[in-house]
Design an enzyme around this catalytic site. Structure first.
Site, PDB file in Angstrom:
ATOM      1  N   HIS A 130       0.660  -1.182  -0.164  1.00 20.05           N
ATOM      2  CA  HIS A 130       0.015  -0.128   0.037  1.00 20.05           C
ATOM      3  C   HIS A 130       0.918   1.180   0.103  1.00 20.05           C
ATOM      4  CE1 HIS A 130      -3.676  -2.241   1.852  1.00 20.05           C
ATOM      5  NE2 HIS A 130      -3.492  -2.346   0.325  1.00 20.05           N
ATOM      6  N   CYS A 172       6.943  18.921  -7.721  1.00 22.84           N
ATOM      7  CA  CYS A 172       7.780  18.156  -8.432  1.00 22.84           C
ATOM      8  C   CYS A 172       8.908  18.934  -8.915  1.00 22.84           C
ATOM      9  CB  CYS A 172       7.019  17.497  -9.514  1.00 22.84           C
ATOM     10  SG  CYS A 172       7.810  16.157 -10.384  1.00 22.84           S
TER      11      CYS A 172
END
Length: 278
Positions: A130, A172
């Site tokens: 996960h 980013c």
């Protein structure tokens, strides 16, 4: 219980004699003893929800795209609860078992808290299906890169505002789009690159004993892992404080066992039995 533990020892001995893996599939229950709230248990995160939204709505990529501030405020708030947590006896037992079985150990975890790594398990033997709360990636998928969580971003109460400096640290580095937590959301699919789906199934296919620890089995891949392992003849041991989706799978045959109790109590006892085999 002593008789069950001795059966587990025998099953592990048989698996090792066949050069099979001893695999542990862990969920929120093992970390609950360290203070991490479970997801579906009493007072769990997905029971209480994310303050103003239903979990199945909030923890989705769609919601993140539409409400990034809400998601990131919650993530930074949740980081506070993870920051000072320590591994418990169950985590430490699994780290010791890896040391005892360096070539026959695998740990598949649904947990995103990194407490297994903190306890001493190695990244090479841990499959985080996960994702985890220690990494981020571009929300626009401009590249395949995964980055460390910005250490200097700070934390704040859930209702605090996101300040300009925090948003800058969440850009980013390649395209300036907003970063996202590197965790599997409800409307996303498992894959190998980020969530080790193929590696987890491969481990299941080569497992001699599968321990299911502190997980309800409410998500698809963990249930598929257990089904695959048992289909290939693996023994199955269900370690939980209550019955779960795995309980029926772990009953009715000599190599299917159920242990009721906390992982912090039971895993050290299992480690002691395995220790006598090596």
């Amino acid at each position: 219980m002593e008789k069950t533990l001795e059966k587990i020892k025998l099953l592990c001995a048989q698996a090792l004699a066949q050069d099979k893996l001893i695999t542990f599939l862990t969920g929120a229950g093992i970390s609950a003893e360290s203070g991490v709230p479970t997801y579906r248990g009493t007072n769990g995160i997905w029971v209480e929800g994310s303050r103003n939204y239903k979990p199945e709505e909030f923890a989705t990529l769609r919601f993140f795209k539409e409400n990034p501030t809400e998601v990131w405020k919650f993530v930074l708030y949740r980081k506070v609860s993870f920051r000072d947590l320590q591994p418990n006896a169950g985590h430490l037992a699994l780290a010791s078992i890896e040391e005892l079985l360096p070539n026959n150990f695998r740990l598949i975890t649904q947990n995103i808290d990194r407490l297994h790594i903190k306890a001493g398990n190695t990244q090479a033997k841990v499959l985080e299906i996960h994702g985890n709360m220690e990494t981020v990636r571009c929300s626009e998928e401009c590249s395949m890169d995964v980055y460390p969580f910005p250490l200097d971003i700070g934390t704040a109460p859930y209702n605090a505002k996101m300040i300009t400096q925090q948003w800058e640290k969440l850009k980013c580095p390649d395209c300036d789009s907003l970063m996202r937590p590197n965790v599997l959301m409800f409307d996303e699919y498992y894959n190998e690159r980020l969530y080790k789906q193929e590696s987890a199934i491969e481990a299941a296919l080569n497992t001699g004993v599968l321990f299911v620890v502190g997980t309800s089995g409410a998500t698809n891949l963990p249930h598929h892992i257990a089904s695959t392992a048992t289909y290939r003849g693996s023994s199955l041991v269900d370690i939980n404080i209550a019955d779960s989706a795995f309980t029926d799978m772990a009953t009715g045959e000599p190599n299917k066992l159920v242990l009721r109790g906390t992982s912090g109590d039971l895993l050290p006892q299992i480690k002691q039995r395995i220790q006598t085999l090596v």
